[in-house]
Structure formats: structure tokens, C-alpha cells
Enzyme design. Structure first.
Site, mmCIF file in Angstrom:
data_model
loop_
_atom_site.group_PDB
_atom_site.id
_atom_site.type_symbol
_atom_site.label_atom_id
_atom_site.label_comp_id
_atom_site.label_asym_id
_atom_site.label_seq_id
_atom_site.Cartn_x
_atom_site.Cartn_y
_atom_site.Cartn_z
ATOM 1 N N ASN A 39 38.014 39.736 39.534
ATOM 2 C CA ASN A 39 36.605 39.376 39.435
ATOM 3 C C ASN A 39 35.779 40.228 40.391
ATOM 4 O OD1 ASN A 39 37.981 37.793 41.400
ATOM 5 N ND2 ASN A 39 36.391 36.240 41.410
ATOM 6 N N GLU A 41 32.017 40.083 41.855
ATOM 7 C CA GLU A 41 30.783 39.307 41.943
ATOM 8 C C GLU A 41 29.602 40.182 42.345
ATOM 9 O OE1 GLU A 41 31.789 35.927 44.423
ATOM 10 O OE2 GLU A 41 32.974 35.055 42.802
ATOM 11 N N CYS A 50 34.308 38.393 35.355
ATOM 12 C CA CYS A 50 35.599 37.733 35.554
ATOM 13 C C CYS A 50 36.747 38.739 35.511
ATOM 14 C CB CYS A 50 35.828 36.694 34.461
ATOM 15 S SG CYS A 50 34.836 35.202 34.646
ATOM 16 N N GLU A 52 39.478 38.568 33.808
ATOM 17 C CA GLU A 52 39.949 38.821 32.438
ATOM 18 C C GLU A 52 39.088 39.895 31.766
ATOM 19 O OE1 GLU A 52 39.261 35.966 33.896
ATOM 20 O OE2 GLU A 52 40.475 34.306 33.134
ATOM 21 N N CYS A 83 37.641 30.895 31.841
ATOM 22 C CA CYS A 83 36.373 30.246 31.489
ATOM 23 C C CYS A 83 36.112 30.395 29.989
ATOM 24 C CB CYS A 83 35.226 30.851 32.308
ATOM 25 S SG CYS A 83 34.675 32.466 31.728
ATOM 26 N N CYS A 86 35.509 33.944 28.754
ATOM 27 C CA CYS A 86 36.722 34.770 28.743
ATOM 28 C C CYS A 86 37.651 34.388 27.601
ATOM 29 C CB CYS A 86 37.449 34.688 30.083
ATOM 30 S SG CYS A 86 36.597 35.652 31.343
#
Ligand code: THU
Length: 130
Positions: A39, A41, A50, A52, A83, A86
């Protein structure tokens, strides 16, 4: 390195100064190659991506467009669950029977298929009248 080891290793590179929740993802492509992501940010929170998504982008950039296995890991009390966004991204590139291993860094693992994670997914079939 195994899929799990690659996910654990890339997790170390996660950029997560806002959530302090580092995630690593590794995916096996149809040709057997493994692609990883973490990830990333951003101070503008919604701009973060993310783990993934990073792994999928690396796979597609390398010319692969099908995935056969997924491993996601974080330092969490429960195996980390992809999530909703994803899940949609993964189903774009993987069949329903693809195994997704969700894990903690302490070795707790849970396996589910993409179909189990994304029942009733919006797919290209829905676009057939267009
Ligand atoms: N995150 C992932 O990278 N993958 C998941 O499957 C769950 C959540 C990230 C997004 C954000 O950077 C942090 O974890 C906390 O939500």
C-alpha cells in the site's frame, strides 16, 4: 521465494505513515511469474492505493493479464481481507476459483476463493447489451 515470503517482504516497503497499517500482496500470474505490491498512502487520503492494486498494476505492466493465486498479509489481529474495491480489481483478472490467502504476519491464514469474496460481482456479462 514463495508467494507468502514475497508478500511478507514487499510489506516492509509499504508507505503507510497515516494508517500505520502496512500491507503486502503477491500474485501469481498465468505464466507462473510472481508480482508484488504494497500500500502507498498519500497526505490526500483518498489518493492512497492498496497493496493488491500495486501487484495487479505490476502484473499488467509486465504483459500478464490473468492471475491464478493471491496472498495478502498485514500485522492485524485477523487475516487481512481485501477491501471491496480490490475484490472488484482482482475478479477482473482472476477466475472465481482462484484462491486468495489472507494472512497475519504471525502466520494465521484464511483461504477463500474469489467467487466467495465477491458474490454477485459486476462483470463484463452485464455489459452485453451495450
Ligand atoms: N489496505 C490494503 O492495502 N489492502 C487491503 O486489503 C486492506 C487495506 C490498505 C489501505 C490503507 O493504506 C491501509 O491498508 C489502511 O486501510
Amino acid at each position: 521465494m514463495t508467494l507468502k515470503d514475497k508478500a511478507l517482504s514487499v510489506r516492509e516497503n509499504a508507505y503507510a505513515p497515516y494508517s500505520n497499517f502496512k500491507v503486502g500482496a503477491a500474485i501469481t500470474a498465468a505464466n507462473g511469474e510472481i508480482f508484488v505490491g504494497c500500500n502507498v498512502e498519500n497526505v490526500a487520503y483518498p489518493e492512497g492505493t492498496c497493496a493488491e492494486a500495486g501487484a495487479i498494476a505490476a502484473m499488467v505492466a509486465a504483459g500478464q493479464s490473468r492471475l491464478t493465486k493471491v496472498f495478502v498479509v498485514a500485522d492485524a489481529p485477523l487475516p487481512v481481507s481485501p477491501c471491496g474495491g480490490c475484490r472488484q480489481k482482482l475478479i477482473e483478472f482472476g477466475d472465481g476459483d482462484v484462491q486468495v490467502t489472507m494472512a497475519t504476519i504471525n502466520g494465521v491464514e484464511k483461504n477463500m476463493t474469489l467467487a466467495e469474496l465477491m458474490p454477485g460481482a459486476f462483470t463484463e456479462q452485464h455489459l452485453e447489451n451495450t
